[in-house]
Design an enzyme around this catalytic site. Sequence first.
Site, PDB file in Angstrom:
ATOM      1  N   SER A   1     -19.696   0.718   0.288  1.00 19.33           N
ATOM      2  CA  SER A   1     -19.936   2.160   0.308  1.00 19.33           C
ATOM      3  C   SER A   1     -21.224   2.573  -0.408  1.00 19.33           C
ATOM      4  CB  SER A   1     -18.740   2.906  -0.270  1.00 19.33           C
ATOM      5  OG  SER A   1     -17.646   2.771   0.606  1.00 19.33           O
TER       6      SER A   1
ATOM      7  N   LYS B   1      -5.279   4.900  -3.495  1.00 20.44           N
ATOM      8  CA  LYS B   1      -5.242   5.980  -2.494  1.00 20.44           C
ATOM      9  C   LYS B   1      -3.996   6.866  -2.572  1.00 20.44           C
ATOM     10  CE  LYS B   1      -8.200   3.803   0.959  1.00 20.44           C
ATOM     11  NZ  LYS B   1      -8.417   3.555   2.385  1.00 20.44           N
TER      12      LYS B   1
ATOM     13  N   ASN C   1      -8.605   9.384   0.479  1.00 17.88           N
ATOM     14  CA  ASN C   1      -9.737   8.465   0.270  1.00 17.88           C
ATOM     15  C   ASN C   1     -11.013   9.213  -0.111  1.00 17.88           C
ATOM     16  OD1 ASN C   1     -10.565   9.541   2.725  1.00 17.88           O
ATOM     17  ND2 ASN C   1     -11.521   7.622   3.361  1.00 17.88           N
TER      18      ASN C   1
ATOM     19  N   ASP D   1      -9.923   8.383   6.702  1.00 19.84           N
ATOM     20  CA  ASP D   1      -9.750   7.086   7.371  1.00 19.84           C
ATOM     21  C   ASP D   1      -9.295   7.245   8.821  1.00 19.84           C
ATOM     22  OD1 ASP D   1     -10.459   5.391   5.240  1.00 19.84           O
ATOM     23  OD2 ASP D   1      -8.458   5.520   4.369  1.00 19.84           O
TER      24      ASP D   1
ATOM     25  N   ALA E   1       2.233  -1.306  10.259  1.00 21.77           N
ATOM     26  CA  ALA E   1       2.959  -0.151   9.711  1.00 21.77           C
ATOM     27  C   ALA E   1       2.580   0.062   8.245  1.00 21.77           C
ATOM     28  CB  ALA E   1       4.465  -0.358   9.846  1.00 21.77           C
TER      29      ALA E   1
ATOM     30  N   ASN F   1       5.525  -3.638  14.866  1.00 26.57           N
ATOM     31  CA  ASN F   1       5.290  -4.266  13.566  1.00 26.57           C
ATOM     32  C   ASN F   1       6.211  -5.469  13.383  1.00 26.57           C
ATOM     33  OD1 ASN F   1       3.862  -4.257  11.062  1.00 26.57           O
ATOM     34  ND2 ASN F   1       5.730  -3.555  10.032  1.00 26.57           N
ATOM     35  N   ARG F   2       5.730  -6.433  12.584  1.00 28.36           N
ATOM     36  CA  ARG F   2       6.560  -7.598  12.273  1.00 28.36           C
ATOM     37  C   ARG F   2       7.894  -7.140  11.680  1.00 28.36           C
ATOM     38  NH1 ARG F   2       4.295 -11.641   7.765  1.00 28.36           N
ATOM     39  NH2 ARG F   2       4.358  -9.691   6.604  1.00 28.36           N
ATOM     40  N   THR F   3       7.815  -6.240  10.707  1.00 35.34           N
ATOM     41  CA  THR F   3       9.038  -5.672  10.118  1.00 35.34           C
ATOM     42  C   THR F   3       9.295  -4.337  10.818  1.00 35.34           C
ATOM     43  OG1 THR F   3       8.287  -6.644   8.040  1.00 35.34           O
ATOM     44  CG2 THR F   3      10.137  -5.114   7.905  1.00 35.34           C
TER      45      THR F   3
HETATM   46  P1  ATR Z   1      -2.839  -1.660   4.714  1.00 34.63           P
HETATM   47  O1  ATR Z   1      -2.459  -0.690   3.650  1.00 34.63           O
HETATM   48  O2  ATR Z   1      -4.238  -2.175   4.604  1.00 34.63           O
HETATM   49  O3  ATR Z   1      -2.514  -1.187   6.091  1.00 34.63           O
HETATM   50  P2  ATR Z   1      -0.448  -3.195   4.175  1.00 34.63           P
HETATM   51  O4  ATR Z   1       0.244  -1.954   3.761  1.00 34.63           O
HETATM   52  O5  ATR Z   1      -0.343  -4.389   3.298  1.00 34.63           O
HETATM   53  O6  ATR Z   1      -1.996  -2.987   4.412  1.00 34.63           O
HETATM   54  O7  ATR Z   1       0.056  -3.567   5.644  1.00 34.63           O
HETATM   55  C1  ATR Z   1      -0.227  -4.753   6.212  1.00 34.63           C
HETATM   56  C2  ATR Z   1       0.270  -4.792   7.649  1.00 34.63           C
HETATM   57  O8  ATR Z   1      -0.036  -6.083   8.165  1.00 34.63           O
HETATM   58  C3  ATR Z   1       1.779  -4.628   7.795  1.00 34.63           C
HETATM   59  O9  ATR Z   1       2.046  -3.996   9.020  1.00 34.63           O
HETATM   60  C4  ATR Z   1       2.260  -6.081   7.820  1.00 34.63           C
HETATM   61  O10 ATR Z   1       3.477  -6.288   8.478  1.00 34.63           O
HETATM   62  P3  ATR Z   1       4.886  -6.133   7.652  1.00 34.63           P
HETATM   63  O11 ATR Z   1       5.137  -4.681   7.536  1.00 34.63           O
HETATM   64  O12 ATR Z   1       5.876  -6.851   8.499  1.00 34.63           O
HETATM   65  O13 ATR Z   1       4.650  -6.806   6.317  1.00 34.63           O
HETATM   66  C5  ATR Z   1       1.165  -6.706   8.629  1.00 34.63           C
HETATM   67  N1  ATR Z   1       1.082  -8.151   8.413  1.00 34.63           N
HETATM   68  C6  ATR Z   1       0.548  -8.812   7.351  1.00 34.63           C
HETATM   69  N2  ATR Z   1       0.627 -10.146   7.514  1.00 34.63           N
HETATM   70  C7  ATR Z   1       1.223 -10.347   8.723  1.00 34.63           C
HETATM   71  C8  ATR Z   1       1.575 -11.510   9.493  1.00 34.63           C
HETATM   72  N3  ATR Z   1       1.320 -12.734   9.034  1.00 34.63           N
HETATM   73  N4  ATR Z   1       2.148 -11.322  10.709  1.00 34.63           N
HETATM   74  C9  ATR Z   1       2.392 -10.090  11.179  1.00 34.63           C
HETATM   75  N5  ATR Z   1       2.085  -8.944  10.512  1.00 34.63           N
HETATM   76  C10 ATR Z   1       1.520  -9.072   9.305  1.00 34.63           C
END
Ligand code: ATR
Length: 278
Positions: free
Chosen positions: A17, A66, A87, A102, A127, A150-152
């Site tokens: 920045s 943030k 931000n 953002d 997410a 999302n994974r979760t």
């Molecule tokens: P940010 O604030 O930068 O968005 P974050 O809050 O840590 O970062 O979010 C990271 C994202 O990457 C989440 O959606 C996470 O998925 P989970 O909610 O399931 O944790 C995703 N992520 C990180 N590593 C991952 C992986 N190996 N496979 C799939 N999703 C992943």
Amino acid sequence: MKKEYGVIGYPIGHSMSPLMHNDALEQLEINAIYQAMQVEPSELEAKVNELKKKAFAGFNITVPHKVAMMKYLDEIDEVAKAIGAVNTAVLSNGKYKGYNTDGLGFVKGIEEQFESLQGKNILLIGAGGACRAIYYTLSSLGIEDIDIANRTVEKAEQLKNACIYPVHSEVLSLKEAEQKIGKYDMIVNTTTVGMSPLTNAKPLSLKGMKKNAIVADIIYNPLETLFLKEAKQHGARVQNGLAMFGYQGAIAFELWNGKKPDVERMIHIVEQQLNRKV
Ligand code: ATR
């Protein structure tokens, strides 16, 4: 008197920045400087009070502050409140107002390079905080067809349920999103999957995607993730995370100075610096 701007984060050493903003200030002949400020979480409140005393004109807020910064500012913009994170802070009449540029930075980056997103079918992957900013900004602009994968899955469900703007969203697992991939006009990776050093990974397969869809990754290290490489092979129009970074900075700059900086130049300067580091 020389105005002062800056960015607060922890750690802050790698922030691009200062480079980007100082060049823009110079270009527009504004008598101001922009500096990086490393502030630990426990020192955040004291730092904001110190900046207010100095009448520091404005600052950006980055990881990990943030969300926490919101309680130390005097006023929060409506979309930033919905996102739950700021931000950018702007000093006006001795008070700091918080914004989140953002999400809007992402939208502007896409709409300037490609086309309006109104009425498009969008898939957001992720997410986390970045996804939240993009999702709530899109929906605040009346862009309503946004699925989240999302994974979760529960985290995506929470994101959807907390959205205060009208949306038609389906929450999907990454596998389910792959099965529906042909439906989307734009697909965005907001996760950290594919970021350096783990560059040999992608969040999902794009096989079967609409030809000519937009595929964006908010990662800019590397400049071309495996996800974007695959997208190109499928005929997508692609954008990396530098556009979002440049536009979030440009929107903050305009809030502070009332003048539009040359955003292409801002992006180019960061790109050059990143290439130098490789
Ligand atoms: P940010 O604030 O930068 O968005 P974050 O809050 O840590 O970062 O979010 C990271 C994202 O990457 C989440 O959606 C996470 O998925 P989970 O909610 O399931 O944790 C995703 N992520 C990180 N590593 C991952 C992986 N190996 N496979 C799939 N999703 C992943």
